[in-house]
Design a protein around this motif. Sequence first.
Motif, PDB file in Angstrom:
ATOM      1  N   PHE A 196     151.191   9.563  57.288  1.00  5.64           N
ATOM      2  CA  PHE A 196     150.342  10.390  58.170  1.00  5.64           C
ATOM      3  C   PHE A 196     148.998   9.311  58.234  1.00  5.64           C
ATOM      4  CE2 PHE A 196     152.453  14.069  57.001  1.00  5.64           C
ATOM      5  CZ  PHE A 196     153.030  14.926  58.066  1.00  5.64           C
ATOM      6  N   ILE A 197     148.620   9.268  57.081  1.00  8.49           N
ATOM      7  CA  ILE A 197     147.693   7.787  56.585  1.00  8.49           C
ATOM      8  C   ILE A 197     147.339   6.763  57.232  1.00  8.49           C
ATOM      9  CG2 ILE A 197     146.362   6.956  54.799  1.00  8.49           C
ATOM     10  CD1 ILE A 197     147.431   8.687  52.868  1.00  8.49           C
ATOM     11  N   GLY A 198     148.676   6.545  57.396  1.00  9.03           N
ATOM     12  CA  GLY A 198     148.507   5.231  58.712  1.00  9.03           C
ATOM     13  C   GLY A 198     148.258   5.039  59.878  1.00  9.03           C
ATOM     14  N   GLY A 199     148.460   6.720  60.083  1.00  5.94           N
ATOM     15  CA  GLY A 199     148.243   6.724  61.937  1.00  5.94           C
ATOM     16  C   GLY A 199     146.103   7.974  61.904  1.00  5.94           C
ATOM     17  N   LEU A 200     145.983   7.234  60.801  1.00  3.81           N
ATOM     18  CA  LEU A 200     144.324   8.264  60.887  1.00  3.81           C
ATOM     19  C   LEU A 200     143.185   6.931  60.266  1.00  3.81           C
ATOM     20  CD1 LEU A 200     145.557  10.880  59.559  1.00  3.81           C
ATOM     21  CD2 LEU A 200     144.151  10.983  61.582  1.00  3.81           C
ATOM     22  N   ALA A 201     142.229   7.396  60.830  1.00  5.84           N
ATOM     23  CA  ALA A 201     141.320   6.323  60.446  1.00  5.84           C
ATOM     24  C   ALA A 201     140.020   7.037  60.404  1.00  5.84           C
ATOM     25  CB  ALA A 201     140.497   5.651  61.798  1.00  5.84           C
ATOM     26  N   PRO A 202     139.621   6.746  58.463  1.00  7.11           N
ATOM     27  CA  PRO A 202     138.707   7.278  58.206  1.00  7.11           C
ATOM     28  C   PRO A 202     137.456   7.295  58.412  1.00  7.11           C
ATOM     29  CG  PRO A 202     140.039   6.204  56.443  1.00  7.11           C
ATOM     30  CD  PRO A 202     140.140   5.597  57.436  1.00  7.11           C
ATOM     31  N   VAL A 203     136.825   7.918  58.310  1.00  7.55           N
ATOM     32  CA  VAL A 203     135.293   7.868  59.309  1.00  7.55           C
ATOM     33  C   VAL A 203     134.451   8.301  58.552  1.00  7.55           C
ATOM     34  CG1 VAL A 203     133.826   9.693  60.865  1.00  7.55           C
ATOM     35  CG2 VAL A 203     135.796   8.699  61.765  1.00  7.55           C
ATOM     36  N   LEU A 204     134.240   9.751  57.407  1.00  8.39           N
ATOM     37  CA  LEU A 204     133.540  10.152  56.410  1.00  8.39           C
ATOM     38  C   LEU A 204     133.433  10.668  55.479  1.00  8.39           C
ATOM     39  CD1 LEU A 204     130.244  10.668  55.854  1.00  8.39           C
ATOM     40  CD2 LEU A 204     130.213  12.528  56.963  1.00  8.39           C
ATOM     41  N   LEU A 205     133.469  10.500  54.098  1.00  6.11           N
ATOM     42  CA  LEU A 205     134.007  10.943  52.662  1.00  6.11           C
ATOM     43  C   LEU A 205     132.874  12.109  52.831  1.00  6.11           C
ATOM     44  CD1 LEU A 205     135.202  12.811  50.220  1.00  6.11           C
ATOM     45  CD2 LEU A 205     134.400  10.020  48.743  1.00  6.11           C
ATOM     46  N   GLY A 206     132.992  13.526  53.191  1.00  8.65           N
ATOM     47  CA  GLY A 206     131.556  14.516  53.193  1.00  8.65           C
ATOM     48  C   GLY A 206     131.043  15.426  51.936  1.00  8.65           C
ATOM     49  N   TRP A 253     138.573  16.858  47.603  1.00  2.00           N
ATOM     50  CA  TRP A 253     138.092  15.552  48.651  1.00  2.00           C
ATOM     51  C   TRP A 253     137.885  16.750  49.526  1.00  2.00           C
ATOM     52  CZ3 TRP A 253     140.310  13.000  51.324  1.00  2.00           C
ATOM     53  CH2 TRP A 253     141.485  12.286  51.316  1.00  2.00           C
ATOM     54  N   ILE A 254     136.698  16.656  49.815  1.00  3.58           N
ATOM     55  CA  ILE A 254     137.127  16.849  51.985  1.00  3.58           C
ATOM     56  C   ILE A 254     136.388  15.503  52.826  1.00  3.58           C
ATOM     57  CG2 ILE A 254     136.186  18.559  53.492  1.00  3.58           C
ATOM     58  CD1 ILE A 254     136.080  20.702  51.385  1.00  3.58           C
ATOM     59  N   GLY A 255     137.122  15.416  53.883  1.00  3.45           N
ATOM     60  CA  GLY A 255     136.413  14.121  55.104  1.00  3.45           C
ATOM     61  C   GLY A 255     136.677  14.271  56.568  1.00  3.45           C
ATOM     62  N   VAL A 256     136.157  13.507  57.143  1.00  3.21           N
ATOM     63  CA  VAL A 256     136.376  13.580  58.609  1.00  3.21           C
ATOM     64  C   VAL A 256     137.300  12.498  58.793  1.00  3.21           C
ATOM     65  CG1 VAL A 256     135.383  13.515  60.694  1.00  3.21           C
ATOM     66  CG2 VAL A 256     134.543  14.751  58.634  1.00  3.21           C
ATOM     67  N   LEU A 257     138.094  12.157  59.904  1.00  4.41           N
ATOM     68  CA  LEU A 257     139.330  11.166  59.878  1.00  4.41           C
ATOM     69  C   LEU A 257     139.265  11.517  61.566  1.00  4.41           C
ATOM     70  CD1 LEU A 257     140.165  12.763  57.680  1.00  4.41           C
ATOM     71  CD2 LEU A 257     141.190  10.146  57.437  1.00  4.41           C
ATOM     72  N   ALA A 258     140.017  10.086  62.481  1.00  2.00           N
ATOM     73  CA  ALA A 258     139.934  10.338  63.905  1.00  2.00           C
ATOM     74  C   ALA A 258     141.141   9.114  64.255  1.00  2.00           C
ATOM     75  CB  ALA A 258     138.784   9.362  64.465  1.00  2.00           C
ATOM     76  N   PRO A 259     141.512   9.364  64.936  1.00  2.46           N
ATOM     77  CA  PRO A 259     143.150   8.661  65.735  1.00  2.46           C
ATOM     78  C   PRO A 259     142.469   7.199  64.946  1.00  2.46           C
ATOM     79  CG  PRO A 259     142.787  10.099  66.828  1.00  2.46           C
ATOM     80  CD  PRO A 259     141.997  10.196  66.398  1.00  2.46           C
TER      81      PRO A 259
END
Length: 320
Positions: free
Chosen positions: A107-117, A246-252
Amino acid sequence: MLNRRTLLAAAAAILPLPALAQPATRAIRAIVPFPPGGGVDAFARIFVPAFAAASGQNVVIENIGGASSRLGTQAVLRAAPDGQTLLITNDTLAAIEALPVPGSGPFIGGLAPVLLGASAPQALVTHPRSGIPDAAAYQARLRAGRPTNIGVPGLGSSQHFASELLAQALGGRPEHISYRGGGPLLIDLLAGTIDGGVVTLGAAIDQIRDGRLVALGVSGLQRSPALPQVPSFAESVAPGFEAETWIGVLAPQATPAPVLAALHAASLAALRDPGVTQRLAGLGFDTPGHGPDRFGPLLRDTAARFAAVAGAVGMRAGEA
Protein backbone atom coordinates in the motif's frame (compact mmCIF):
# COMPACT_ATOMS: atom_id res chain seq x y z
CA MET A 1 5.15 32.23 12.58
CA LEU A 2 2.52 31.72 9.87
CA ASN A 3 -0.96 32.84 10.79
CA ARG A 4 -4.24 31.65 9.31
CA ARG A 5 -4.51 34.55 6.87
CA THR A 6 -1.03 33.87 5.51
CA LEU A 7 -1.74 30.16 5.08
CA LEU A 8 -5.05 30.75 3.36
CA ALA A 9 -3.39 33.25 1.03
CA ALA A 10 -0.69 30.70 0.22
CA ALA A 11 -3.31 28.07 -0.51
CA ALA A 12 -5.25 30.46 -2.72
CA ALA A 13 -2.10 31.36 -4.63
CA ILE A 14 -1.24 27.75 -5.33
CA LEU A 15 -4.61 26.10 -5.89
CA PRO A 16 -5.71 27.52 -9.27
CA LEU A 17 -3.73 24.89 -11.17
CA PRO A 18 -5.07 23.20 -14.30
CA ALA A 19 -5.03 19.79 -12.61
CA LEU A 20 -7.32 21.04 -9.87
CA ALA A 21 -9.54 23.18 -12.04
CA GLN A 22 -12.16 20.46 -12.38
CA PRO A 23 -15.82 21.06 -13.34
CA ALA A 24 -17.89 22.33 -10.43
CA THR A 25 -20.04 19.19 -10.61
CA ARG A 26 -17.07 16.99 -9.74
CA ALA A 27 -16.27 16.93 -6.04
CA ILE A 28 -13.03 15.81 -4.46
CA ARG A 29 -13.49 12.39 -2.87
CA ALA A 30 -12.09 12.18 0.66
CA ILE A 31 -12.10 8.45 1.34
CA VAL A 32 -12.15 7.33 4.97
CA PRO A 33 -11.42 3.57 4.97
CA PHE A 34 -13.52 2.93 8.07
CA PRO A 35 -17.25 3.07 8.87
CA PRO A 36 -18.70 6.24 10.44
CA GLY A 37 -18.22 6.76 14.15
CA GLY A 38 -14.52 6.07 14.71
CA GLY A 39 -11.58 8.35 15.38
CA VAL A 40 -10.57 8.85 11.74
CA ASP A 41 -14.15 9.66 10.80
CA ALA A 42 -14.38 12.17 13.66
CA PHE A 43 -11.22 13.88 12.41
CA ALA A 44 -12.48 13.93 8.82
CA ARG A 45 -15.85 15.46 9.75
CA ILE A 46 -14.03 18.42 11.32
CA PHE A 47 -11.18 18.73 8.84
CA VAL A 48 -12.94 18.30 5.48
CA PRO A 49 -15.27 21.34 5.57
CA ALA A 50 -12.29 23.59 6.30
CA PHE A 51 -10.28 21.89 3.55
CA ALA A 52 -13.13 22.48 1.11
CA ALA A 53 -13.18 26.16 2.02
CA ALA A 54 -9.40 26.48 1.63
CA SER A 55 -9.34 24.65 -1.69
CA GLY A 56 -12.43 26.32 -3.13
CA GLN A 57 -13.88 22.95 -4.17
CA ASN A 58 -16.67 20.68 -3.07
CA VAL A 59 -15.38 17.75 -1.04
CA VAL A 60 -17.39 14.63 -0.25
CA ILE A 61 -16.45 12.17 2.50
CA GLU A 62 -16.84 8.54 1.49
CA ASN A 63 -16.68 5.87 4.21
CA ILE A 64 -15.43 2.64 2.63
CA GLY A 65 -14.83 0.27 5.53
CA GLY A 66 -13.75 -3.33 5.58
CA ALA A 67 -10.67 -5.58 5.77
CA SER A 68 -8.98 -3.37 8.38
CA SER A 69 -9.05 -0.35 6.01
CA ARG A 70 -7.76 -2.29 2.99
CA LEU A 71 -10.90 -1.80 0.89
CA GLY A 72 -10.97 1.98 1.15
CA THR A 73 -7.22 2.24 0.71
CA GLN A 74 -7.37 0.15 -2.45
CA ALA A 75 -10.05 2.48 -3.83
CA VAL A 76 -7.55 5.35 -3.56
CA LEU A 77 -4.77 3.28 -5.14
CA ARG A 78 -7.03 2.66 -8.14
CA ALA A 79 -8.08 6.33 -8.47
CA ALA A 80 -6.72 8.70 -11.11
CA PRO A 81 -3.73 10.69 -9.78
CA ASP A 82 -5.35 14.05 -10.49
CA GLY A 83 -5.85 15.53 -7.01
CA GLN A 84 -9.54 14.57 -6.96
CA THR A 85 -9.22 11.56 -4.62
CA LEU A 86 -7.69 11.68 -1.15
CA LEU A 87 -7.21 9.11 1.59
CA ILE A 88 -7.76 10.14 5.21
CA THR A 89 -6.51 7.31 7.38
CA ASN A 90 -4.52 6.48 10.49
CA ASP A 91 -1.50 4.31 11.26
CA THR A 92 -3.56 1.24 10.41
CA LEU A 93 -2.12 1.98 6.95
CA ALA A 94 1.28 1.03 8.35
CA ALA A 95 -0.29 -1.96 10.11
CA ILE A 96 -1.80 -3.45 6.94
CA GLU A 97 1.53 -2.92 5.21
CA ALA A 98 3.20 -4.87 8.02
CA LEU A 99 0.57 -7.66 7.92
CA PRO A 100 -0.02 -8.41 4.24
CA VAL A 101 -2.84 -10.72 3.19
CA PRO A 102 -3.03 -12.64 -0.10
CA GLY A 103 -4.37 -10.53 -2.93
CA SER A 104 -3.85 -7.11 -1.31
CA GLY A 105 -1.01 -4.65 -0.88
CA PRO A 106 1.55 -3.34 -0.83
CA PHE A 107 0.00 0.00 0.00
CA ILE A 108 2.55 2.59 1.09
CA GLY A 109 4.46 2.59 -2.19
CA GLY A 110 1.31 3.52 -4.08
CA LEU A 111 0.51 6.58 -1.98
CA ALA A 112 1.98 10.07 -1.65
CA PRO A 113 1.90 11.66 1.82
CA VAL A 114 0.21 15.06 1.85
CA LEU A 115 -0.16 16.05 5.52
CA LEU A 116 0.28 14.51 8.96
CA GLY A 117 -2.87 15.99 10.42
CA ALA A 118 -3.24 14.65 13.94
CA SER A 119 -1.84 12.45 16.66
CA ALA A 120 -3.70 11.08 19.65
CA PRO A 121 -3.53 8.38 22.30
CA GLN A 122 -5.46 5.16 22.12
CA ALA A 123 -7.83 4.39 24.98
CA LEU A 124 -8.83 1.08 26.55
CA VAL A 125 -12.49 1.44 27.48
CA THR A 126 -15.02 -0.79 29.22
CA HIS A 127 -18.69 -0.72 30.15
CA PRO A 128 -19.44 0.52 33.70
CA ARG A 129 -20.82 -2.95 34.53
CA SER A 130 -17.90 -4.87 33.02
CA GLY A 131 -16.28 -5.62 36.37
CA ILE A 132 -13.03 -4.06 35.12
CA PRO A 133 -13.01 -0.62 36.74
CA ASP A 134 -9.36 0.34 36.22
CA ALA A 135 -6.04 -0.68 34.68
CA ALA A 136 -4.93 -2.59 37.77
CA ALA A 137 -8.05 -4.75 37.61
CA TYR A 138 -7.42 -5.38 33.91
CA GLN A 139 -3.83 -6.41 34.62
CA ALA A 140 -4.95 -8.76 37.41
CA ARG A 141 -7.52 -10.34 35.13
CA LEU A 142 -4.97 -10.98 32.36
CA ARG A 143 -2.38 -12.38 34.75
CA ALA A 144 -4.96 -14.72 36.26
CA GLY A 145 -5.73 -16.06 32.80
CA ARG A 146 -9.42 -15.15 32.98
CA PRO A 147 -11.09 -15.04 29.54
CA THR A 148 -11.22 -11.40 28.47
CA ASN A 149 -12.63 -10.19 25.15
CA ILE A 150 -11.16 -6.94 23.82
CA GLY A 151 -12.62 -5.44 20.66
CA VAL A 152 -10.41 -3.77 18.05
CA PRO A 153 -11.30 -2.03 14.75
CA GLY A 154 -9.96 -4.93 12.69
CA LEU A 155 -7.36 -7.61 13.38
CA GLY A 156 -4.06 -6.08 12.35
CA SER A 157 -5.29 -2.53 12.96
CA SER A 158 -3.16 -0.01 14.84
CA GLN A 159 -5.47 -0.49 17.86
CA HIS A 160 -4.78 -4.23 17.70
CA PHE A 161 -1.05 -3.50 17.78
CA ALA A 162 -1.50 -1.13 20.72
CA SER A 163 -3.50 -3.74 22.64
CA GLU A 164 -0.92 -6.45 21.98
CA LEU A 165 1.88 -4.15 23.16
CA LEU A 166 -0.04 -3.31 26.33
CA ALA A 167 -0.78 -6.97 26.99
CA GLN A 168 2.93 -7.74 26.68
CA ALA A 169 3.69 -5.05 29.24
CA LEU A 170 1.02 -6.32 31.63
CA GLY A 171 1.97 -10.00 31.50
CA GLY A 172 -1.10 -11.56 29.88
CA ARG A 173 -3.09 -11.66 26.69
CA PRO A 174 -6.78 -11.07 25.92
CA GLU A 175 -8.87 -12.55 23.12
CA HIS A 176 -9.18 -9.93 20.41
CA ILE A 177 -12.53 -9.50 18.68
CA SER A 178 -12.43 -7.90 15.24
CA TYR A 179 -14.86 -5.16 14.13
CA ARG A 180 -15.20 -3.28 10.85
CA GLY A 181 -14.24 0.00 12.55
CA GLY A 182 -14.42 2.00 15.75
CA GLY A 183 -18.10 2.89 15.26
CA PRO A 184 -19.41 -0.71 15.25
CA LEU A 185 -17.09 -1.53 18.15
CA LEU A 186 -18.51 1.32 20.22
CA ILE A 187 -22.04 0.01 19.68
CA ASP A 188 -21.15 -3.31 21.34
CA LEU A 189 -19.16 -1.57 24.07
CA LEU A 190 -22.16 0.59 24.94
CA ALA A 191 -24.38 -2.50 24.99
CA GLY A 192 -21.96 -4.25 27.36
CA THR A 193 -21.64 -7.30 25.12
CA ILE A 194 -17.81 -7.39 25.22
CA ASP A 195 -15.41 -6.85 28.09
CA GLY A 196 -13.59 -3.87 26.59
CA GLY A 197 -12.21 -2.26 23.49
CA VAL A 198 -9.28 -0.21 22.20
CA VAL A 199 -10.18 2.88 20.16
CA THR A 200 -8.66 6.24 19.38
CA LEU A 201 -9.51 8.51 22.31
CA GLY A 202 -11.50 10.92 20.15
CA ALA A 203 -13.89 8.15 19.08
CA ALA A 204 -15.12 7.49 22.63
CA ILE A 205 -14.44 10.72 24.47
CA ASP A 206 -18.07 11.85 24.63
CA GLN A 207 -19.22 8.50 26.01
CA ILE A 208 -16.40 8.56 28.57
CA ARG A 209 -17.29 12.08 29.68
CA ASP A 210 -20.95 11.24 30.21
CA GLY A 211 -20.20 8.00 32.06
CA ARG A 212 -21.54 5.54 29.50
CA LEU A 213 -18.05 4.09 29.12
CA VAL A 214 -15.07 3.86 31.48
CA ALA A 215 -11.55 4.63 30.27
CA LEU A 216 -9.02 2.40 32.01
CA GLY A 217 -6.11 4.38 30.61
CA VAL A 218 -4.63 6.16 27.62
CA SER A 219 -1.60 5.08 25.64
CA GLY A 220 0.40 8.32 25.68
CA LEU A 221 3.25 8.83 28.10
CA GLN A 222 1.23 11.62 29.73
CA ARG A 223 -2.45 12.13 30.43
CA SER A 224 -4.47 13.71 27.66
CA PRO A 225 -5.38 17.37 28.32
CA ALA A 226 -8.81 16.56 26.86
CA LEU A 227 -9.45 13.97 29.58
CA PRO A 228 -7.08 14.75 32.45
CA GLN A 229 -8.84 12.53 34.97
CA VAL A 230 -7.83 9.39 33.06
CA PRO A 231 -4.31 8.15 33.88
CA SER A 232 -1.86 6.99 31.27
CA PHE A 233 -0.85 3.35 31.37
CA ALA A 234 2.73 4.58 31.76
CA GLU A 235 1.90 6.10 35.14
CA SER A 236 -0.43 3.35 36.39
CA VAL A 237 0.61 -0.16 35.38
CA ALA A 238 3.17 -0.07 32.54
CA PRO A 239 6.07 2.38 33.07
CA GLY A 240 7.35 3.78 29.79
CA PHE A 241 4.45 2.43 27.73
CA GLU A 242 3.52 4.54 24.70
CA ALA A 243 1.47 3.65 21.62
CA GLU A 244 -0.07 6.79 20.17
CA THR A 245 -1.84 6.85 16.83
CA TRP A 246 -1.67 9.37 14.00
CA ILE A 247 -4.02 10.46 11.20
CA GLY A 248 -2.87 11.70 7.83
CA VAL A 249 -3.95 12.75 4.35
CA LEU A 250 -2.54 10.98 1.29
CA ALA A 251 -3.08 10.90 -2.48
CA PRO A 252 -2.23 8.42 -5.25
CA GLN A 253 1.54 8.21 -5.74
CA ALA A 254 1.60 9.49 -9.35
CA THR A 255 -0.17 12.75 -8.49
CA PRO A 256 1.94 15.58 -10.03
CA ALA A 257 4.17 17.49 -7.62
CA PRO A 258 2.42 20.87 -8.17
CA VAL A 259 -0.93 19.27 -7.37
CA LEU A 260 0.47 17.66 -4.21
CA ALA A 261 1.84 21.05 -3.18
CA ALA A 262 -1.59 22.60 -3.68
CA LEU A 263 -3.26 19.85 -1.68
CA HIS A 264 -0.73 20.28 1.12
CA ALA A 265 -1.25 24.05 1.25
CA ALA A 266 -5.03 23.69 1.46
CA SER A 267 -4.74 20.88 4.02
CA LEU A 268 -2.41 22.89 6.23
CA ALA A 269 -4.62 25.97 5.98
CA ALA A 270 -7.61 23.88 7.05
CA LEU A 271 -5.73 22.31 9.96
CA ARG A 272 -4.56 25.70 11.22
CA ASP A 273 -8.07 27.17 11.18
CA PRO A 274 -8.65 28.12 14.86
CA GLY A 275 -12.06 26.46 14.93
CA VAL A 276 -10.64 23.21 13.57
CA THR A 277 -7.71 23.23 15.99
CA GLN A 278 -10.01 23.88 18.95
CA ARG A 279 -12.50 21.16 18.05
CA LEU A 280 -9.79 18.59 17.45
CA ALA A 281 -8.10 19.47 20.74
CA GLY A 282 -11.41 18.88 22.48
CA LEU A 283 -11.34 15.32 21.15
CA GLY A 284 -7.79 14.74 22.37
CA PHE A 285 -6.01 15.34 19.05
CA ASP A 286 -2.73 17.20 18.65
CA THR A 287 -2.33 18.79 15.21
CA PRO A 288 1.33 18.63 14.10
CA GLY A 289 0.68 19.57 10.45
CA HIS A 290 3.89 18.00 9.14
CA GLY A 291 4.43 17.78 5.40
CA PRO A 292 5.65 14.88 3.24
CA ASP A 293 9.27 15.32 4.34
CA ARG A 294 8.37 14.18 7.87
CA PHE A 295 5.17 12.25 7.24
CA GLY A 296 6.76 9.88 4.71
CA PRO A 297 9.57 8.65 7.00
CA LEU A 298 7.10 8.31 9.90
CA LEU A 299 4.87 6.12 7.76
CA ARG A 300 7.72 3.81 6.78
CA ASP A 301 9.15 3.68 10.31
CA THR A 302 5.74 2.82 11.76
CA ALA A 303 5.32 -0.04 9.28
CA ALA A 304 8.74 -1.43 10.23
CA ARG A 305 7.94 -1.20 13.95
CA PHE A 306 4.58 -2.92 13.48
CA ALA A 307 6.19 -5.70 11.43
CA ALA A 308 8.62 -6.36 14.29
CA VAL A 309 5.77 -6.53 16.81
CA ALA A 310 3.74 -8.84 14.58
CA GLY A 311 6.66 -11.23 14.26
CA ALA A 312 7.30 -11.22 17.99
CA VAL A 313 3.73 -12.07 19.07
CA GLY A 314 2.53 -14.04 16.06
CA MET A 315 -0.16 -11.57 15.05
CA ARG A 316 -2.38 -12.33 12.09
CA ALA A 317 -4.45 -10.13 9.84
CA GLY A 318 -8.23 -10.38 9.78
CA GLU A 319 -11.01 -9.78 7.31
CA ALA A 320 -13.08 -7.33 9.39
